[in-house]
Enzyme design. Structure first.
Site, mmCIF file in Angstrom:
data_model
loop_
_atom_site.group_PDB
_atom_site.id
_atom_site.type_symbol
_atom_site.label_atom_id
_atom_site.label_comp_id
_atom_site.label_asym_id
_atom_site.label_seq_id
_atom_site.Cartn_x
_atom_site.Cartn_y
_atom_site.Cartn_z
ATOM 1 N N ASP A 283 -2.344 3.119 3.263
ATOM 2 C CA ASP A 283 -2.141 1.810 2.652
ATOM 3 C C ASP A 283 -2.040 0.725 3.737
ATOM 4 O O ASP A 283 -1.152 0.774 4.587
ATOM 5 C CB ASP A 283 -0.828 1.905 1.851
ATOM 6 C CG ASP A 283 -0.643 0.773 0.882
ATOM 7 O OD1 ASP A 283 -1.410 -0.190 0.935
ATOM 8 O OD2 ASP A 283 0.309 0.855 0.078
ATOM 9 N N GLY A 322 -9.282 -3.380 -2.277
ATOM 10 C CA GLY A 322 -10.649 -3.832 -2.543
ATOM 11 C C GLY A 322 -11.194 -4.798 -1.509
ATOM 12 O O GLY A 322 -12.323 -5.266 -1.627
ATOM 13 N N TRP A 323 -10.427 -5.049 -0.457
ATOM 14 C CA TRP A 323 -10.854 -6.058 0.527
ATOM 15 C C TRP A 323 -12.143 -5.652 1.220
ATOM 16 O O TRP A 323 -12.434 -4.477 1.418
ATOM 17 C CB TRP A 323 -9.796 -6.224 1.606
ATOM 18 C CG TRP A 323 -8.518 -6.850 1.136
ATOM 19 C CD1 TRP A 323 -8.232 -7.332 -0.115
ATOM 20 C CD2 TRP A 323 -7.326 -7.025 1.906
ATOM 21 N NE1 TRP A 323 -6.960 -7.803 -0.153
ATOM 22 C CE2 TRP A 323 -6.379 -7.641 1.072
ATOM 23 C CE3 TRP A 323 -6.988 -6.737 3.216
ATOM 24 C CZ2 TRP A 323 -5.097 -7.961 1.517
ATOM 25 C CZ3 TRP A 323 -5.709 -7.059 3.665
ATOM 26 C CH2 TRP A 323 -4.777 -7.659 2.818
ATOM 27 N N ASP A 343 -2.263 -4.091 -6.972
ATOM 28 C CA ASP A 343 -1.518 -3.084 -7.737
ATOM 29 C C ASP A 343 -1.579 -3.310 -9.243
ATOM 30 O O ASP A 343 -1.400 -4.439 -9.728
ATOM 31 C CB ASP A 343 -0.041 -3.109 -7.325
ATOM 32 C CG ASP A 343 0.158 -2.599 -5.911
ATOM 33 O OD1 ASP A 343 -0.845 -2.395 -5.206
ATOM 34 O OD2 ASP A 343 1.315 -2.405 -5.524
#
Ligand code: GLA
Length: 519
Positions: A283, A322-323, A343
């Site tokens: 993450d 999603g970047w 999220d």
């Protein structure tokens, strides 16, 4: 000087002239000192937010003859890349990162003694942030270390051969957040077996954030007191015929502020492998503090390589919201799945926005071994109706999404279990062809999504996002089908007969009718 001179009375003798000159010189020096006061130092504002949390904003300035450098820091420092002082007015440009993209933002400020009133423009037509920072030091502030820039021209990480169909299991975050420990994970593993979820295909028991402890003298990451023995826990989960997953961040800290893997990638991968872990969710979190965000693909590839080197098959789940067109590079970085959005939360609006709106245009990236991840399931967490949870499950299965239950499996109603383990619906998700559904029709609140399956049939979802029951139609022409086809209702486990040209059904509010249409 001429101004001050002009205001003086005519001189009457040498002494008066001399005194007048002294006053002029003194006033002039004072004026110069005010106008050109050096702004170098730290200026700070502390606020209490509506949720009661404190937020500190620092403006760190280095004023070199009116030209400004420094940074503005709320959490992460944003560098001042240009700026100057003009009397009491300042203008400067900061580099601000938002959703993985760095933009230049032109700010202004006015100085008034020890206070600086700063105006920082915001995105999306939101009003600017205006805050007053107070000088707390005149020392030259230390600049943050330059960010690490890695080349994204890295060799593709070899495919690990895993996740040929979307991973299925459970994850602790949606329900438990920080309140997860060894005992609860064991209980979940037990429930996974006793409820029949394991036999329906749910295999991974994934521990999310807050398991991390400190590093020992050799840098080896330890678990914290909530997880006394990770190897023993992994052994326990394996003994149930299940697999186990773990969580970390490429940054120095995880999103919940625990120890991340920055600078310890290979070491951590080896630790997890030695404990017996089978799955990693990685993450981004604080990684922007240390990496130039443009390096994001290379940063993920680093852990992709480390996992391969660990020698243990470990599913690699990228969590970067999603970047940076993640579908374009995630498989090359070794990812088996990658988050496509921020999220999810346990609300109809959140699920609907993520599932129906934000997944458009991504289907082409899904292939066996590589999946778009619209985030974990909220089914059973209580914020949606059973009808809405059925819609959630149906859409995720059509999208070939990972199915990671996010509820407390030790305590769930039969209706929730039935939604999670409907075999005909799960079979759509797990179809070996691995094609992701696309929306083939939209008429107001009515949407039809279709997913081609390996046996030549199609799974079709007729969705009603409106607030009243409604008839929704799937036209065979929109599905590129002609002639008569048989239709089977996957939730009702019932054959609906043979249809020509179209299938239509009355769909409950916020609900779905999910069918398989075959020749
Ligand atoms: C991020 C992720 C979540 C969860 C939390 C844990 O917000 O997107 O899924 O892992 O961090 O801190």
């Amino acid at each position: 000087m001429a101004i001050f001179m002009g205001k003086l009375p005519l001189y009457q003798g040498a002494e008066r002239y001399d005194n007048a000159m002294k006053i002029c010189v003194a006033l002039f020096s004072l004026a110069c000192a005010c106008g050109a006061a050096n702004l170098t130092g730290r200026w700070v504002a502390s606020e209490t937010l509506s949720n009661g949390q404190k937020r500190e904003t620092t403006v760190a300035l280095i004023d070199e003859e009116g030209s400004l450098k420094g940074f503005v820091a709320v959490r992460n420092p944003m560098l001042i890349v240009a700026g100057h002082v003009n009397g009491e007015n300042l203008s400067f440009t900061i580099l601000r990162e938002s959703s993985g993209v760095e933009t230049r933002v032109d700010c202004t400020a006015t100085v008034n003694g020890n206070e600086l009133k700063v105006t920082i423009p915001n995105d999306n037509n939101r009003p600017p942030t205006v805050l007053t920072v107070t000088r707390v030091s005149t020392d030259k502030p230390a600049m943050p270390a330059p960010k690490i820039a890695l080349s994204n021209d890295f060799p593709a990480v070899k495919y690990n051969g895993l996740a040929k169909t979307p991973p299925m299991g459970w994850n602790s975050w949606n329900k438990f957040h920080r309140n997860i420990d060894d005992k609860a994970v064991r209980g979940i593993a037990d429930a996974m077996v006793s409820t029949g979820m394991r036999d329906a295909g749910y295999v991974y028991v994934n521990i999310d954030d807050t398991w991390e402890g400190q590093r020992d003298a050799n840098g080896v990451l330890q678990s914290n007191e909530k997880f006394p023995d990770m190897k023993a826990l992994a052994d326990y989960v394996h003994s149930k015929g299940l697999k186990i997953g773990i969580y970390s961040s490429p940054g120095p800290k995880t999103c919940a502020g625990y120890e991340g893997s920055f600078g310890h990638e290979e070491q951590d991968a080896k630790t997890w492998a030695a404990w017996g872990f089978d799955y990693l969710k990685y993450d981004w979190c604080s990684a922007s503090q240390v990496y130039d965000v443009k390096s994001l693909p290379a940063v993920y590839a680093k852990m992709g390589e480390a996992l391969l080197k660990s020698g243990r098959p470990i599913v690699y789940s990228l969590c970067q919201y999603g970047w940076q067109d993640v579908g374009e590079w995630a498989a090359k970085a070794g990812g088996n799945l990658w988050r496509t959005t921020g999220d999810i939360s346990d609300r109809w609006a959140s699920m609907m926005h993520i599932g129906f709106e934000l997944q458009q245009g991504r289907a082409g990236y899904a292939t066996p071994g590589h999946w778009n991840d619209p985030d974990m399931l909220e089914i059973g967490n209580g914020g949606m109706t059973d009808e809405e949870y059925r819609t959630h499950m149906s859409l995720w299965c059509l999208l070939s999404a990972p199915l990671l239950a996010g509820n407390d499996l030790r305590d769930m109603r039969k209706e929730i279990l039935d939604i999670l383990i409907n075999r005909e619906v799960i079979a759509v998700d797990q179809d070996p062809k691995g094609v992701q559904a696309v929306r083939v029709a939209k008429d107001g609140d009515h949407e039809v999504w279709a997913k081609p399956l390996r046996d030549g049939s199609q799974a079709v979802g007729l969705f009603n996002l409106g607030k009243e029951p409604a008839v929704v139609t799937a036209n065979f022409s929109e599905l590129k089908l002609s002639g008569s086809h048989s239709v089977r209702d996957l939730w009702a486990h019932a054959d609906k007969g043979t249809m020509n040209d179209k299938f239509e059904a009355t769909v409950p509010a916020h609900g779905v009718v999910m069918v398989k249409i075959s020749k």
